[in-house]
Design an enzyme around this catalytic site. Sequence first.
Site, mmCIF file in Angstrom:
data_model
loop_
_atom_site.group_PDB
_atom_site.id
_atom_site.type_symbol
_atom_site.label_atom_id
_atom_site.label_comp_id
_atom_site.label_asym_id
_atom_site.label_seq_id
_atom_site.Cartn_x
_atom_site.Cartn_y
_atom_site.Cartn_z
ATOM 1 C CB SER A 84 51.561 61.068 58.178
ATOM 2 O OG SER A 84 50.521 60.224 57.787
HETATM 3 N N1 SAH Z 1 45.739 62.133 55.946
HETATM 4 C C1 SAH Z 1 45.485 62.211 57.363
HETATM 5 C C2 SAH Z 1 46.030 60.976 58.064
HETATM 6 C C3 SAH Z 1 44.991 60.342 58.857
HETATM 7 S S1 SAH Z 1 45.331 58.715 59.446
HETATM 8 C C4 SAH Z 1 46.002 63.491 57.958
HETATM 9 O O1 SAH Z 1 46.659 64.279 57.257
HETATM 10 O O2 SAH Z 1 45.724 63.776 59.124
HETATM 11 C C5 SAH Z 1 44.340 57.754 58.339
HETATM 12 C C6 SAH Z 1 42.884 58.080 58.305
HETATM 13 O O3 SAH Z 1 42.259 57.154 57.416
HETATM 14 C C7 SAH Z 1 42.154 57.941 59.637
HETATM 15 O O4 SAH Z 1 41.514 59.145 59.942
HETATM 16 C C8 SAH Z 1 41.151 56.822 59.385
HETATM 17 O O5 SAH Z 1 39.940 56.985 60.072
HETATM 18 C C9 SAH Z 1 40.956 56.914 57.882
HETATM 19 N N2 SAH Z 1 40.434 55.711 57.241
HETATM 20 C C10 SAH Z 1 40.697 54.409 57.544
HETATM 21 N N3 SAH Z 1 40.030 53.591 56.717
HETATM 22 C C11 SAH Z 1 39.338 54.375 55.854
HETATM 23 C C12 SAH Z 1 38.451 54.120 54.756
HETATM 24 N N4 SAH Z 1 38.135 52.871 54.374
HETATM 25 N N5 SAH Z 1 37.921 55.174 54.105
HETATM 26 C C13 SAH Z 1 38.212 56.446 54.475
HETATM 27 N N6 SAH Z 1 39.018 56.743 55.512
HETATM 28 C C14 SAH Z 1 39.586 55.733 56.182
#
Ligand code: SAH
Length: 232
Positions: A84
């Site tokens: 993000s």
């Molecule tokens: N917090 C992260 C942002 C990653 S984007 C950072 O600081 O980099 C959102 C993430 O959520 C992605 O990596 C995606 O694979 C994950 N995601 C999506 N659905 C999910 C689920 N049901 N359970 C766990 N992770 C999930």
Amino acid sequence: MPQIGIQILLVLCLTSLAHAELPDPYAAQRQKMVETQMVARGIEDPLTLKALAEVPRHLFVDESRRSAAYLDTPLPIGYGQTISQPFMVAFMTEVIRPRPGRKILEIGTGSGYQAAVLAACGAEVYSIEIIPPLAERSTALLRELGYRVETRAGDGFSGWPEAAPFDAIIVTAAAEFIPPPLIDQLKDGGLMVIPVGTPFQMQTLMLVEKRDGKTRSRSLMPVRFVPLRRSP
Ligand code: SAH
């Protein structure tokens, strides 16, 4: 023999130089990010600001994107996912008030950056990632950098029942509705921040508070996150 004395001194000085920590070339960019992207936009919590000034965001993105790590933008982290925008990380961190002694669950570890920021605030962090290679990479990086984060590969929709209840839950992918297991795993008085809405459209960042078994939600701002997936 003064000459030997000087040689010994020289060796000692060089040894201590070799062991001294190298200055972080990104520290100035990070400080500027905190001032222009966070303080100027109203982020006030001292612990949040301190964590953002400390955590080396450039190490959580691919080497080819390091020079963009402190810019006001989300960045790709592979597998169609993104880290993000720094302001969003700061905003979501501030609203859930991570503190030493508080237990926080993150859904969507991704690069591991948000989890590192929560850990740098002193919270006890649990984080779940659904894409196994991303989970492995972030787990290894968080360990290497010394952040105390418990990680797990899997579908975060069901939360982490064995570690529940949590003081706060942060979901970093957009859900079409708030997953009921996550509400169950919040402590009474606990807070959850979660983007809610249709995938790839404008979503709303919601703050959910659980009190006396009931939840109260309010919308904080329009946002755009990658979708919360479900495991097949
Ligand atoms: N917090 C992260 C942002 C990653 S984007 C950072 O600081 O980099 C959102 C993430 O959520 C992605 O990596 C995606 O694979 C994950 N995601 C999506 N659905 C999910 C689920 N049901 N359970 C766990 N992770 C999930």
